[in-house]
Design a protein around this motif. Structure first.
Motif, PDB file in Angstrom:
ATOM      1  N   LYS A 243       0.847  -1.204   0.000  1.00 31.51           N
ATOM      2  CA  LYS A 243       0.000   0.000   0.000  1.00 31.51           C
ATOM      3  C   LYS A 243       0.879   1.250   0.000  1.00 31.51           C
ATOM      4  O   LYS A 243       1.766   1.382   0.850  1.00 31.51           O
ATOM      5  CB  LYS A 243      -0.907   0.007   1.236  1.00 31.51           C
ATOM      6  CG  LYS A 243      -2.252  -0.641   1.009  1.00 31.51           C
ATOM      7  CD  LYS A 243      -3.040  -0.743   2.297  1.00 31.51           C
ATOM      8  CE  LYS A 243      -4.091   0.345   2.440  1.00 31.51           C
ATOM      9  NZ  LYS A 243      -5.277   0.166   1.606  1.00 31.51           N
ATOM     10  N   GLY A 244       0.645   2.129  -0.934  1.00 38.10           N
ATOM     11  CA  GLY A 244       1.445   3.347  -1.067  1.00 38.10           C
ATOM     12  C   GLY A 244       2.420   3.269  -2.231  1.00 38.10           C
ATOM     13  O   GLY A 244       2.937   4.283  -2.681  1.00 38.10           O
ATOM     14  N   GLN A 378     -10.815   8.216   6.562  1.00 34.76           N
ATOM     15  CA  GLN A 378     -10.288   8.407   5.202  1.00 34.76           C
ATOM     16  C   GLN A 378     -10.777   9.740   4.624  1.00 34.76           C
ATOM     17  O   GLN A 378     -10.000  10.538   4.099  1.00 34.76           O
ATOM     18  CB  GLN A 378     -10.724   7.225   4.311  1.00 34.76           C
ATOM     19  CG  GLN A 378     -10.617   7.440   2.813  1.00 34.76           C
ATOM     20  CD  GLN A 378      -9.182   7.610   2.316  1.00 34.76           C
ATOM     21  OE1 GLN A 378      -8.236   7.306   3.028  1.00 34.76           O
ATOM     22  NE2 GLN A 378      -9.018   8.116   1.117  1.00 34.76           N
ATOM     23  N   ARG A 382      -7.929  12.648   4.013  1.00 33.02           N
ATOM     24  CA  ARG A 382      -7.255  12.270   2.758  1.00 33.02           C
ATOM     25  C   ARG A 382      -6.464  13.413   2.142  1.00 33.02           C
ATOM     26  O   ARG A 382      -5.499  13.167   1.415  1.00 33.02           O
ATOM     27  CB  ARG A 382      -8.251  11.686   1.752  1.00 33.02           C
ATOM     28  CG  ARG A 382      -9.171  12.690   1.161  1.00 33.02           C
ATOM     29  CD  ARG A 382     -10.073  12.091   0.098  1.00 33.02           C
ATOM     30  NE  ARG A 382     -11.196  12.992  -0.078  1.00 33.02           N
ATOM     31  CZ  ARG A 382     -12.440  12.626  -0.287  1.00 33.02           C
ATOM     32  NH1 ARG A 382     -12.751  11.358  -0.376  1.00 33.02           N
ATOM     33  NH2 ARG A 382     -13.379  13.529  -0.418  1.00 33.02           N
ATOM     34  N   VAL A 387       0.160   9.840   8.109  1.00 33.16           N
ATOM     35  CA  VAL A 387       0.662   8.459   8.136  1.00 33.16           C
ATOM     36  C   VAL A 387      -0.376   7.649   8.897  1.00 33.16           C
ATOM     37  O   VAL A 387      -0.835   8.072   9.964  1.00 33.16           O
ATOM     38  CB  VAL A 387       2.020   8.356   8.869  1.00 33.16           C
ATOM     39  CG1 VAL A 387       2.439   6.896   9.012  1.00 33.16           C
ATOM     40  CG2 VAL A 387       3.108   9.135   8.135  1.00 33.16           C
ATOM     41  N   HIS A 404      -7.374   4.736   1.603  1.00 31.81           N
ATOM     42  CA  HIS A 404      -6.724   4.750   0.299  1.00 31.81           C
ATOM     43  C   HIS A 404      -5.398   5.491   0.415  1.00 31.81           C
ATOM     44  O   HIS A 404      -5.363   6.701   0.579  1.00 31.81           O
ATOM     45  CB  HIS A 404      -7.630   5.410  -0.747  1.00 31.81           C
ATOM     46  CG  HIS A 404      -8.873   4.621  -0.963  1.00 31.81           C
ATOM     47  ND1 HIS A 404     -10.043   5.156  -1.440  1.00 31.81           N
ATOM     48  CD2 HIS A 404      -9.142   3.308  -0.749  1.00 31.81           C
ATOM     49  CE1 HIS A 404     -10.957   4.204  -1.502  1.00 31.81           C
ATOM     50  NE2 HIS A 404     -10.437   3.081  -1.093  1.00 31.81           N
ATOM     51  N   VAL A 405      -4.332   4.727   0.348  1.00 34.86           N
ATOM     52  CA  VAL A 405      -3.002   5.315   0.517  1.00 34.86           C
ATOM     53  C   VAL A 405      -2.531   5.814  -0.843  1.00 34.86           C
ATOM     54  O   VAL A 405      -2.548   5.070  -1.823  1.00 34.86           O
ATOM     55  CB  VAL A 405      -2.013   4.282   1.096  1.00 34.86           C
ATOM     56  CG1 VAL A 405      -0.656   4.918   1.340  1.00 34.86           C
ATOM     57  CG2 VAL A 405      -2.559   3.684   2.388  1.00 34.86           C
ATOM     58  N   THR A 406      -2.146   7.072  -0.888  1.00 33.61           N
ATOM     59  CA  THR A 406      -1.749   7.648  -2.172  1.00 33.61           C
ATOM     60  C   THR A 406      -0.280   8.054  -2.196  1.00 33.61           C
ATOM     61  O   THR A 406       0.256   8.346  -3.256  1.00 33.61           O
ATOM     62  CB  THR A 406      -2.610   8.890  -2.506  1.00 33.61           C
ATOM     63  OG1 THR A 406      -2.559   9.769  -1.399  1.00 33.61           O
ATOM     64  CG2 THR A 406      -4.049   8.496  -2.769  1.00 33.61           C
ATOM     65  N   THR A 410       3.635   6.067   3.806  1.00 33.73           N
ATOM     66  CA  THR A 410       2.691   6.694   4.736  1.00 33.73           C
ATOM     67  C   THR A 410       1.735   5.655   5.322  1.00 33.73           C
ATOM     68  O   THR A 410       0.660   6.000   5.821  1.00 33.73           O
ATOM     69  CB  THR A 410       1.881   7.810   4.055  1.00 33.73           C
ATOM     70  OG1 THR A 410       1.135   7.239   2.966  1.00 33.73           O
ATOM     71  CG2 THR A 410       2.762   8.935   3.547  1.00 33.73           C
ATOM     72  N   TRP A 411       2.123   4.410   5.255  1.00 41.96           N
ATOM     73  CA  TRP A 411       1.278   3.310   5.741  1.00 41.96           C
ATOM     74  C   TRP A 411       2.180   2.306   6.438  1.00 41.96           C
ATOM     75  O   TRP A 411       3.175   1.857   5.859  1.00 41.96           O
ATOM     76  CB  TRP A 411       0.575   2.668   4.538  1.00 41.96           C
ATOM     77  CG  TRP A 411      -0.028   1.316   4.778  1.00 41.96           C
ATOM     78  CD1 TRP A 411       0.529   0.105   4.479  1.00 41.96           C
ATOM     79  CD2 TRP A 411      -1.312   1.021   5.354  1.00 41.96           C
ATOM     80  NE1 TRP A 411      -0.331  -0.912   4.828  1.00 41.96           N
ATOM     81  CE2 TRP A 411      -1.462  -0.386   5.375  1.00 41.96           C
ATOM     82  CE3 TRP A 411      -2.344   1.809   5.866  1.00 41.96           C
ATOM     83  CZ2 TRP A 411      -2.598  -1.014   5.859  1.00 41.96           C
ATOM     84  CZ3 TRP A 411      -3.482   1.168   6.360  1.00 41.96           C
ATOM     85  CH2 TRP A 411      -3.606  -0.208   6.352  1.00 41.96           C
TER      86      TRP A 411
END
Ligand SMILES: Cc1ncc(C[n+]2csc(CCOP(=O)(O)OP(=O)(O)O)c2C)c(N)n1
Length: 584
Positions: A243-244, A378, A382, A387, A404-406, A410-411
């Motif tokens: 994720k990320g 989220q 967002r 983090v 939703h990690v963009t 940060t995850w």
């Protein structure tokens, strides 16, 4: 040039020369010479947690968000053994870390001396490498090697055990300019022939799919991944560890595969004709029944660790190398060949599944649904620099589904070991590594109690972490398995929503504490806590017996998911025969 100093001073000097600025340390008898030397360091800031396990998880969180190795120092015996879960966690998730354990004097080593433990022996299978330093002359070189090994190839934790006579001894310190490690030469550049062949397979495929994991983040290859995905219009499934690596709000992102992946993600993997696996290890929580996983596909596997290739899944095209470099190589080859994307029909098919089988839950105006709580987090965070860390359990899976990690790094979530108690200390480390970010630990009421003593660490060090406890009064994931597979027999999985009183606990530690049970008040409460100056804990009372869906029963094939069909109560969506068949 050499300089006379003690082993302890040499250790600290070596850390400074390695560029270390933060160390997570807990003292004790034989570690005192080193802590004493640290007292004089203007560069290395020592964070004192309340438990050595938390020190290692904090170093782990720090490493995940900064990309720099986490550094830990503990005393011998119980101090050292308390690091074991943290080391195993970092090893399973390939997190770079150097852990120093102090050791009893060599004159009594092997005599069961007070606070002696064979920590290099105990941790052999859960470290990338370990050292027992027998001579102060070896210290600097050992430390250089340890940092190199921890951070290159497939990253991982390295342990250095330092007997107290070594840290007390005076000697002439010399910083070695070069390290020479015969036999340690990670393959970074993929073989060009294999890259060309892999590129040809990608150019030909009608239903290709990128299956992406933590290896892309470890290599810093997210830009190259995006370039490849966009160039060839490839759908991207990111694992819990990945994720990320690819923005989850991108139209090519198809979420997390596996046991609690969305139906459309798992259907896409089941139907793909070319699985492009990058920095993943075909974990059983992702693959379910291996023989059915991507069974129609040819498989390209890109990994820096050759031991991963073919470990679980037979591979058609292996490429051993650093994900960033290999992805860049693939982009270059495909560009050279003027390859055109051919995935329009394939993306449409995935979008159809996405429309038919979205992630969903039943809405409730009386009580807070756990999924709603995470969706709210989220929605209101967002656009902020944030983090997210998690503990382990249902809340972790819902976080995977609805956060939703963009942005890369940060995850932070415990993937391989699945360690309850990881997320909160990891949040402390993450906050130190990313001081300008809003750091939120998404927790369960069980997990948070495994390291809640660290509330003192956050308070005393002015670290404004936020802990959202999805309080269901159960070890929820255990209860879910007992509901589904053990006839609702909730053996040892019931906690008490009121014990501890998290608001009072907050007060005891000088934190802000909030409690919310009304869905209408959830957003305002979270906003207030997230905007509060210091650390804050929010006790979110959620529907107690909600299950995470969809779910692939253990050992089942990933296209046979329980639940997850929109409309109607969840119990109606479960096919009892299927549960029986897959489980038995
Ligand atoms: C250290 C540790 N012990 C036991 C487990 C097994 N386990 C996995 S999930 C879970 C329950 C977690 O409960 P909680 O933190 O309240 O989260 P929830 O599932 O309710 O969201 C347990 C006991 C584990 N993963 N880690």
């Amino acid at each position: 040039m050499s300089e006379r100093m003690t082993g302890a001073q040499a250790l600290v000097r070596s850390l400074e020369l390695e560029g270390v600025t933060t160390l997570f340390g807990y003292p004790g008898g034989v570690a005192l010479p080193i802590f004493d030397a640290l007292y004089d360091s203007a560069q290395v800031h020592v964070l004192l947690p309340r438990h050595e396990q938390a020190a290692v998880h904090a170093a782990d969180g720090y490493a995940r968000v900064t990309g720099k190795p986490g550094v830990v120092l503990v005393t011998s015996g119980p101090g050292a053994t308390n690091t074991i879960t943290g080391l195993a966690n970092a090893y399973m998730d390939s997190v770079p870390m150097v852990v120093f354990t102090a050791q009893v004097a060599q004159s009594v080593l092997g005599t069961d001396a007070f606070q002696e433990s064979d920590i290099t022996g105990i941790t052999l299978p859960i470290t990338k490498h370990s050292y027992l330093v027998r001579n102060p002359d070896d210290l600097a070189e050992t430390i250089r090697e340890a940092f190199l090994i921890a951070t290159t190839g497939r990253p991982g934790p390295v342990l250095i055990d330092v007997p107290v006579d070594v840290s007390k001894a005076e000697f002439d310190f010399v910083w070695p300019e070069h390290v020479n490690l015969p036999g340690y030469k990670p393959t970074v550049r993929g073989h060009i022939k294999q890259i060309k062949q892999a590129a040809a397979l990608i150019a030909e495929a009608r239903k290709p799919l990128l299956y992406v994991g933590g290896g892309v983040l470890a290599s810093g290859g997210w830009k190259e991944l995006k370039e490849l995905a966009e160039l060839m219009q490839l759908p991207v499934a990111t694992t819990l560890m990945g994720k990320g690596a690819f923005p989850e709000d991108h139209y090519l992102s198809i979420g997390m595969p596996g046991m609690h992946g969305a139906k459309y993600t798992n259907f896409a993997i089941t139907d793909t004709d070319l699985l492009i696996a990058v920095g993943v290890r075909f974990d059983d929580r992702v693959t379910g029944k291996l023989s059915a996983f991507a069974a129609k596909a040819r498989v390209i596997h890109i990994d820096v660790d050759p031991a991963e290739i073919g470990k679980n899944k037979t591979v058609d095209m292996p490429v051993v190398g650093d994900a960033k470099q290999v992805l860049a190589g693939l982009v270059a080859e495909l560009r050279k060949a003027d390859a055109e994307p051919r995935t329009e029909g394939w993306m449409n098919a995935i979008d159809d599944w996405r429309r038919q089988f979205p992630l969903h839950y039943l809405h409730n105006t009386e009580e807070i649904m756990p999924e709603f709580a995470i969706e709210t987090i989220q929605r209101i965070t967002r656009d902020r620099k944030r983090v997210i860390t998690t503990e382990v359990g249902q809340h972790q899976m819902w976080a995977c589904q609805y956060i939703h990690v963009t942005e890369p790094r940060t995850w932070c979530s415990s993937g391989g070991l699945g360690t309850m108690g990881f997320g909160f200390p990891a949040a402390i480390g993450a906050q130190l590594g990313a001081p300008d970010h809003l750091v939120i630990d998404i927790a369960g009421d069980g997990s948070i109690q495994m390291n809640s003593q660290e509330m003192a660490t956050a308070a005393i060090n002015g670290l404004p972490v936020k802990v959202v406890v999805l309080n269901n009064g159960y070890l929820g994931m255990v209860r879910q398995w007992q509901e589904l597979f053990y006839g609702h027999r909730y053996s040892s999985s019931t906690l008490a929503q009121d014990c501890p009183d998290f608001v009072k606990l907050a007060d005891a530690y000088g934190w802000k504490g909030y409690r919310v049970s009304d869905p209408a008040l959830l957003e305002a409460t979270l906003r207030e806590a997230f905007d509060a100056e210091g650390p804050a804990i929010i006790d979110v009372r959620v529907v107690r017996e909600e299950c995470v869906y969809p779910m692939v029963a253990p050992g089942g094939s990933i296209d046979e998911m329980l639940g997850g069909v929109p409309g109607g109560p969840v119990s109606d969506m479960l096919d009892d025969d299927l549960i029986k068949e897959v489980w038995e």
